[in-house]
Design an enzyme around this catalytic site. Structure first.
Site, short mmCIF file in Angstrom:
data_model
loop_
_atom_site.label_atom_id
_atom_site.label_comp_id
_atom_site.label_asym_id
_atom_site.label_seq_id
_atom_site.Cartn_x
_atom_site.Cartn_y
_atom_site.Cartn_z
N ARG A 266 -15.73 -2.98 -2.12
CA ARG A 266 -14.79 -2.20 -2.29
C ARG A 266 -13.58 -2.82 -3.12
O ARG A 266 -12.96 -2.02 -4.00
CB ARG A 266 -14.25 -1.87 -0.90
CG ARG A 266 -13.13 -0.80 -1.17
CD ARG A 266 -12.82 -0.04 0.37
NE ARG A 266 -12.35 -0.63 1.13
CZ ARG A 266 -12.69 -1.40 2.33
NH1 ARG A 266 -14.10 -1.08 2.60
NH2 ARG A 266 -12.21 -2.00 3.27
N ASP B 226 -6.87 -4.68 -4.64
CA ASP B 226 -6.54 -3.26 -4.54
C ASP B 226 -5.39 -2.64 -4.83
O ASP B 226 -5.06 -1.41 -4.96
CB ASP B 226 -6.47 -3.16 -2.77
CG ASP B 226 -7.35 -3.97 -1.91
OD1 ASP B 226 -7.66 -5.03 -2.52
OD2 ASP B 226 -7.76 -3.67 -0.88
N GLY C 8 -8.35 -18.21 -6.49
CA GLY C 8 -8.91 -16.91 -5.76
C GLY C 8 -9.65 -17.10 -4.52
O GLY C 8 -10.17 -18.25 -4.41
N ASP D 267 0.65 -1.38 0.01
CA ASP D 267 -0.02 -0.02 -0.01
C ASP D 267 0.83 1.37 0.03
O ASP D 267 0.36 2.28 0.22
CB ASP D 267 -0.96 0.10 1.11
CG ASP D 267 -2.17 -0.91 0.72
OD1 ASP D 267 -2.40 -1.09 -0.34
OD2 ASP D 267 -2.69 -1.57 1.90
N TRP E 35 -12.04 -0.81 -6.05
CA TRP E 35 -10.68 -0.54 -6.56
C TRP E 35 -10.14 -1.07 -8.06
O TRP E 35 -9.42 -0.49 -8.54
CB TRP E 35 -9.81 -1.39 -5.45
CG TRP E 35 -9.81 -1.04 -4.12
CD1 TRP E 35 -9.67 -2.01 -2.84
CD2 TRP E 35 -9.53 0.27 -3.37
NE1 TRP E 35 -9.71 -1.08 -1.89
CE2 TRP E 35 -9.56 0.20 -2.06
CE3 TRP E 35 -9.61 1.49 -4.09
CZ2 TRP E 35 -9.49 1.12 -1.29
CZ3 TRP E 35 -9.63 2.60 -3.37
CH2 TRP E 35 -9.41 2.36 -1.96
N THR F 96 -11.14 -14.94 -0.82
CA THR F 96 -11.70 -13.33 -0.23
C THR F 96 -10.73 -13.44 0.95
O THR F 96 -10.27 -14.20 1.75
CB THR F 96 -12.93 -13.07 -0.15
OG1 THR F 96 -13.21 -11.68 0.13
CG2 THR F 96 -13.51 -13.96 1.01
N1 GLY Z 1 -6.95 -1.87 0.80
C1 GLY Z 1 -7.75 -2.13 2.04
C2 GLY Z 1 -9.01 -2.04 1.98
O1 GLY Z 1 -9.66 -1.38 1.05
O2 GLY Z 1 -9.70 -2.34 3.04
#
Ligand code: GLY
Length: 397
Positions: A247, A175, A233, A114, A251, A235
Site C-alpha cells: 500500500r 502515505d 528508512g 492524515d 500511495w 517500515t
Molecule cells: N495511511 C495508513 C495506511 O495506509 O494504512
C-alpha cells in the site's frame, strides 16, 4: 537517493483483447447499482456516525468521527451522489462536512498528517461539487493545522504523534504524498504560497529519500531534526525494513502523480511511473497484490485496497501521458483489468448492512488489525476507480 540514479524497470506490454474493453464496461455498469445500494444500506446502518478503519469479522464497527479514515465514507457518499443524482447521499455528505468542521474546531484526534485524506474527500470534494463555501473554509482550517506539523529544518511534515515526541520527530511516511493536495488547495484558495511551498519541499524530500534505487519505497523515513540531514528508512506496516509494503508503494504511485498535477514537475510524473512499474512487475496473475510486494507465496494475504489505489493512479497516468508513450496502453489495460478482477473476485456480492464493498484487504498485518477484511479506503478507491473508468471524473484530490 537522487531520482536520477533510480532504475525504472521495463514492464511486459499488456493489451486488451478484441471485445475485452466492452466486456469490462458491461461488468462495471452492472456493478454500479449494486454499489450504490450497498452505500444506501450503510447510510441507514451508520446514521450520523462512521465506519471504523476496517471491518472486524466482516462488519465495520460504528465509530464517531475520530479515525484517520472517516473521510473515505464521505467520499463514497459524494461518488454515489455523482452516479445517481439521489439527494439522500448529498444530504448525508453535507452533514459530514459539518461534522468535519466541528472536528477541526475542537482538534479532535487531529495530531497526525492524515488531515489530507480526511478533508480532501469530505470538504474539498463538497466545495468542488456544490460550491459550498463553508466546506472550503473548513478545509483551509485543516490545511492550517497540517502546516503546524511542517518541520522547517527537515523540510518534511511529521507523520504521527505529538510534535515533541522524540520517537516521531523528523519522521515522514510515503502515505503523506496523498495529504499534500490539501496544502496546494489552500494556496489556491488564499493566494498564499506558503502552503504549496511546504508541500513542494516535503515531496522533494520524499523523492530523494523514501524512494530506493530499484524503484521500491520505504514506508517511513527519519530525518535528523537537529541538522536536517537524512538518517534511515524503516517500515511500520510492511514485512520488513528492506521489503516494499504494497500500500505504501500504491500511495507513492498515486501521490507523486497528484503532486505532479499541482506542481507541473516532470520528475514527479516520471517517478510515479517508476514506482508503478515496480508494482506491476510484482502483481500475481489476478492483479491483486499480496500485502507486501516482497511476498511471492500464493497463500499470502492480498491487499486488494492497494491494487484499487494502483488502478486509480494508472488511469490518471493515462490522462497525463502522450498517446505515443510506450507504457500508456499497458497502464490503461492494467487499470481496467484490475477493476475487472476486483468485481469478479473481490466484490462483496452478498452485502449486508455494515459490511464493506471490497473483500480481502490488509490494514496492518503484523498488528493483526483488519487482516483479510474490507477497509474504508479499499471501498472508496474501488468506487473512485470505477468513476475514473466510466466518466471524465473531476478529481476530489
Ligand atoms: N495511511 C495508513 C495506511 O495506509 O494504512
Amino acid at each position: 537517493m537522487l531520482s536520477e540514479n533510480i532504475r525504472k524497470e521495463p514492464i511486459v506490454p499488456v493489451m486488451l483483447r478484441h471485445g475485452e474493453r466492452a466486456a469490462i464496461a458491461t461488468k462495471i455498469r452492472d456493478a454500479m447499482p449494486l454499489i450504490a445500494s450497498a452505500v444506501e444500506r450503510n447510510m441507514t446502518w451508520f446514521g450520523q456516525r462512521f465506519p471504523d478503519a476496517a471491518c472486524r469479522n466482516g462488519q465495520y464497527p460504528v465509530i464517531d468521527n475520530q479515525e484517520w479514515t472517516t473521510g473515505f465514507w464521505t467520499g463514497q457518499l459524494w461518488l454515489a451522489w455523482e452516479w445517481t443524482g439521489e439527494a439522500s447521499y448529498r444530504t448525508l455528505a453535507e452533514q459530514h462536512v459539518r461534522s468535519f468542521g466541528e472536528r477541526i474546531a475542537k482538534r479532535d484526534c487531529t495530531n497526525h498528517h492524515d488531515l489530507g485524506f480526511l478533508y480532501s474527500l469530505s470538504c474539498i470534494a463538497g466545495s468542488k461539487l456544490t460550491g459550498d463555501r463553508e466546506a472550503k473554509y473548513i478545509a483551509l482550517q485543516a490545511a492550517e493545522l497540517l502546516m503546524e506539523r511542517y518541520h522547517h529544518r527537515c523540510g518534511i511534515i511529521q507523520a504521527w504523534g505529538e510534535l515533541d515526541n522524540p520517537e516521531q520527530q523528523g519522521r515522514m511516511i510515503i502515505d503523506c504524498n496523498m495529504n499534500l493536495p490539501l496544502l496546494y488547495q489552500a494556496s489556491l484558495a488564499t493566494g498564499e504560497p506558503r502552503y504549496a511551498e511546504a508541500a513542494k519541499r516535503h515531496i522533494e524530500q520524499a523523492r530523494r529519500y523514501i524512494v530506493r534505487e530499484d524503484g521500491s519505497t520505504f514506508h517511513t523515513y527519519y530525518m535528523d531534526v537537529r541538522t536536517g540531514e537524512p538518517r534511515f528508512g524503516n517500515t511500520h506496516q510492511g514485512f520488513s525494513d528492506d521489503s516494499c509494503w504494497s500500500r505504501g508503494q500504491a500511495w507513492g504511485v498515486y501521490g507523486f502523480l497528484l503532486n505532479y498535477l499541482y506542481t507541473g514537475d516532470k520528475k514527479l510524473l516520471a517517478l510515479s511511473q517508476t514506482l508503478a512499474n515496480y508494482f506491476i512487475n510484482r502483481l500475481p496473475d489476478d492483479l491483486i497484490c499480496y500485502w507486501d510486494l516482497a511476498l511471492t507465496d500464493p497463500n499470502s494475504e492480498r491487499d486488494s485496497s492497494a491494487s484499487a489505489i494502483l488502478a486509480c493512479a494508472l488511469l490518471e497516468l493515462v490522462k497525463q501521458l502522450p498517446v505515443t508513450h510506450p507504457d500508456r496502453e499497458s497502464y490503461e489495460a492494467l487499470g481496467l483489468k484490475i477493476i475487472e478482477s476486483m468485481i469478479d473476485r473481490y466484490f462483496n456480492l452478498t452485502h449486508q448492512q455494515g459490511e464493506g464493498l471490497l473483500n480481502h484487504s490488509v490494514y496492518h498485518f503484523k498488528g493483526n488489525v483488519g487482516v483479510n477484511e474490507c477497509c474504508a479506503w479499499g471501498d472508496y478507491f474501488l468506487m473512485e476507480a470505477i468513476a475514473r473508468a466510466t466518466s471524465s471524473w473531476n478529481s476530489y484530490w
